[in-house]
Motif scaffolding. Structure first.
Motif, PDB file in Angstrom:
ATOM      1  N   GLY A   1      72.235  21.302   2.876  1.00  0.00           N
ATOM      2  CA  GLY A   1      73.246  22.305   3.164  1.00  0.00           C
ATOM      3  C   GLY A   1      72.666  23.697   3.246  1.00  0.00           C
ATOM      4  O   GLY A   1      72.041  24.162   2.310  1.00  0.00           O
TER       5      GLY A   1
ATOM      6  N   THR B   1      79.631  27.375  11.322  1.00  0.00           N
ATOM      7  CA  THR B   1      79.358  26.271  12.236  1.00  0.00           C
ATOM      8  C   THR B   1      80.167  26.451  13.504  1.00  0.00           C
ATOM      9  O   THR B   1      81.061  27.287  13.585  1.00  0.00           O
ATOM     10  CB  THR B   1      79.721  24.919  11.594  1.00  0.00           C
ATOM     11  OG1 THR B   1      81.138  24.880  11.416  1.00  0.00           O
ATOM     12  CG2 THR B   1      79.041  24.739  10.267  1.00  0.00           C
TER      13      THR B   1
ATOM     14  N   ALA C   1      78.940  25.566   4.832  1.00  0.00           N
ATOM     15  CA  ALA C   1      78.256  24.784   3.806  1.00  0.00           C
ATOM     16  C   ALA C   1      77.631  25.734   2.810  1.00  0.00           C
ATOM     17  O   ALA C   1      77.284  26.864   3.138  1.00  0.00           O
ATOM     18  CB  ALA C   1      77.175  23.904   4.430  1.00  0.00           C
TER      19      ALA C   1
ATOM     20  N   GLN D   1      80.054  15.560   7.055  1.00  0.00           N
ATOM     21  CA  GLN D   1      80.613  16.731   7.725  1.00  0.00           C
ATOM     22  C   GLN D   1      81.501  16.361   8.908  1.00  0.00           C
ATOM     23  O   GLN D   1      82.501  17.021   9.172  1.00  0.00           O
ATOM     24  CB  GLN D   1      79.480  17.654   8.177  1.00  0.00           C
ATOM     25  CG  GLN D   1      78.670  18.230   7.029  1.00  0.00           C
ATOM     26  CD  GLN D   1      77.513  19.092   7.508  1.00  0.00           C
ATOM     27  OE1 GLN D   1      77.281  19.252   8.702  1.00  0.00           O
ATOM     28  NE2 GLN D   1      76.763  19.641   6.566  1.00  0.00           N
TER      29      GLN D   1
END
Length: 236
Positions: free
Chosen positions: A36, A41, A47, A223
């Motif tokens: 992580g 993202t 993360a 994820q």
């Protein structure tokens, strides 16, 4: 981290045994960065980084010590040196950022290929700090089939997820988060190793989420459950 510099080396007559720290990375091989990495993202998820602490043996018991120099000598060295230098520190002066228009992952992967020795061309380019760019350079769904179409010229082989034993550092990964045959993300392989149980682990460097050693299996199971991935591997 593929950064040129010196490394201390010690020779021991007996094996050095030590217990991993409580903060040891889940990498299984003591990488300086783990699964992580903090950063936004492409789909808005985040993360939290986990610190890593690797035990250091007492070099006073070594029978010999020296220092070796690491330099970026090969195409892959130069590609990963660039990848490690710019996974967090974006090279916006030269290539801009595509985050405002959907994500910078393909832009970053393309930059590492330039560092590897590729040349910009009429169908793959980024000019004027990103002001002019081709979709093959910046957009995953266009970049992936372009690589396939030019595989023979580039010395690439497209491989499925179950061919991970053919994957090497510097290879390209594409991810399909919802398994609809259209890629959503791309990264550059930064580490490959085999667990004691024979499982091949693949880590990669990327933008969106920014990180140097992101775990492939975590990305497509934790994820993005139900996701999948494939590779474009270099033949040499």
């Amino acid at each position: 981290m593929y950064t040129a510099g010196s490394a201390d080396v010690a020779l021991f007559t007996d094996a050095i045994e030590s217990s991993p720290s409580a903060n040891q990375s889940s990498d299984g091989n003591g990488s300086a960065a783990n699964d992580g990495q903090a950063g936004a993202t492409q789909d808005g998820a985040t993360a939290t980084p986990t610190p890593t602490a690797s035990p250091v043996p007492d070099v006073g018991s070594a029978i010999a010590t020296t220092t070796l120099a690491y330099a970026a000598l090969t195409d892959v060295d130069r590609q990963l040196e660039y990848a490690m230098a710019h996974w967090k520190d974006y090279n916006t002066a030269e290539y801009g950022t595509m985050n405002p228009i959907g994500g910078d992952c393909a832009n970053y992967v393309s930059q590492t290929l330039i560092a590897r020795g590729w040349k910009q061309r009429s169908d793959w380019y980024n000019r004027d700090a990103g002001a002019a760019h081709s979709a093959t350079w910046t957009y995953c769904p266009t970049m992936d089939p372009w690589l396939t179409a030019n595989a023979a010229e580039f010395g690439l082989t497209r491989r499925s997820l179950d061919e991970r034993d053919k994957v090497k550092v510097g290879d390209i990964v594409f991810y399909d988060w919802n398994d609809n045959d259209s890629p959503d993300h791309t990264t550059i392989v930064s580490e490959v190793f085999t667990e004691p149980d024979g499982t091949i682990r693949i880590k990669s460097a990327s933008h969106n989420q920014d990180g140097p050693y992101r775990d492939l299996d975590e990305m497509i199971t934790v994820q993005h459950p139900g996701g999948t991935a494939w590779f474009h591997t270099f033949d040499a």
